[in-house]
Design an enzyme around this catalytic site. Structure first.
Site, PDB file in Angstrom:
ATOM      1  N   GLY A   1       0.827  -1.202   0.000  1.00  0.00           N
ATOM      2  CA  GLY A   1       0.000   0.000   0.000  1.00  0.00           C
ATOM      3  C   GLY A   1       0.860   1.250   0.000  1.00  0.00           C
ATOM      4  CE1 TYR A   2      -0.740   4.151  -4.964  1.00  0.00           C
ATOM      5  CE2 TYR A   2      -0.246   1.804  -4.909  1.00  0.00           C
ATOM      6  CZ  TYR A   2      -0.950   2.864  -5.437  1.00  0.00           C
ATOM      7  OH  TYR A   2      -1.877   2.652  -6.434  1.00  0.00           O
ATOM      8  N   GLY A   3      -0.925   4.603  -0.571  1.00  0.00           N
ATOM      9  CA  GLY A   3      -1.819   5.755  -0.370  1.00  0.00           C
ATOM     10  C   GLY A   3      -2.792   5.458   0.747  1.00  0.00           C
ATOM     11  CB  SER A   4      -6.493   5.473   0.879  1.00  0.00           C
ATOM     12  OG  SER A   4      -6.788   4.537  -0.141  1.00  0.00           O
TER      13      SER A   4
ATOM     14  CD  GLU B   1      -7.299   0.074  -4.234  1.00  0.00           C
ATOM     15  OE1 GLU B   1      -7.061   0.871  -5.170  1.00  0.00           O
ATOM     16  OE2 GLU B   1      -7.333   0.429  -3.052  1.00  0.00           O
TER      17      GLU B   1
END
Length: 223
Positions: free
Chosen positions: A59-62, A135
């Site tokens: 994960g890189y955002g929310s 996603e």
């Protein structure tokens, strides 16, 4: 506009899926994946995963601050070959045609620090299925296997990268243009500014200083 939250419950009970179907009905010019396409893509990605083994997700955002799925552990991880970028224009979720916004994705090149989550083997079908619904439905992201560096180890993980053929992918955007769209974006999931601030705050807690996000923050109006 009714407020919607992405939670484990709204994923499990179909609330988010119902809203996604409304989006698809109200925006016929946008490309949405069918249930059959979603299932086929899930089978393709899982064909590369050994049965009975736990699975890692990057994960890189929310996902860092709102994963909304069950996992056994999480840790800071480094991904080479991809960088975090606001490159997906939003007309839904945290934007509307009148108040468009921007969303993060992984774009090619550079590197990105984020969080790796380990899903237990017995829970992969359900937990990755929840992520898939979140996603993959809109077609803006593609799932792919990547190699992460965690301490002195290398692990394989699934992450969600930008689909460069998607009509809302923005290849080039100045820092000022990015900040303006983050400031304007608001929809039934909330504001893009909330999304941005949460991401920056949680990266800071991890000891991650993203230079590109810092430049955007400097261009945003103070709250």
């Amino acid at each position: 506009m009714n407020q919607l939250r992405i939670t484990r419950q709204t994923l499990l009970d179909g609330t988010l899926r119902a809203r996604q179907r409304e989006y698809a009905r109200d925006h016929p010019d946008m490309r949405w994946r069918t249930d059959a396409e979603m299932a086929e893509l899930f089978e393709q990605i899982m064909a590369e995963h050994p049965a009975g083994h736990d699975l890692w997700v990057f994960g890189y955002g929310s996902l860092i601050w709102n994963p909304a799925f069950d996992y056994e552990e999480s840790c800071c991880a480094l991904l080479h070959g991809w960088h975090r970028r606001f490159c997906l224009k939003l007309y839904i979720g945290r934007g509307t045609p009148e108040t468009p916004g921007l969303m993060l994705a992984l774009d090619k090149g550079g590197a990105c620090r984020g969080v790796a989550f380990r899903i237990a083997a017995a829970k992969i079908q359900q937990e990755l299925g929840l992520l898939w619904q979140r996603e993959m439905y809109g077609g803006a992201y593609n799932a792919r296997w990547v190699k992460l560096t965690v301490g002195d180890k290398r692990i394989q993980a699934i992450t969600f990268v930008i689909n460069p053929r998607h009509p809302r992918y923005i290849k080039e955007l100045t820092t000022e243009e990015t900040a303006a769209l983050i400031d304007s974006g608001r929809g039934d999931l909330g504001t893009c500014r909330e999304y941005f601030d949460n991401t920056v705050a949680h990266l800071r807690e991890l000891g991650v200083n993203d230079a590109a996000l810092a430049r955007i923050a400097a261009s945003l109006p103070s709250t």
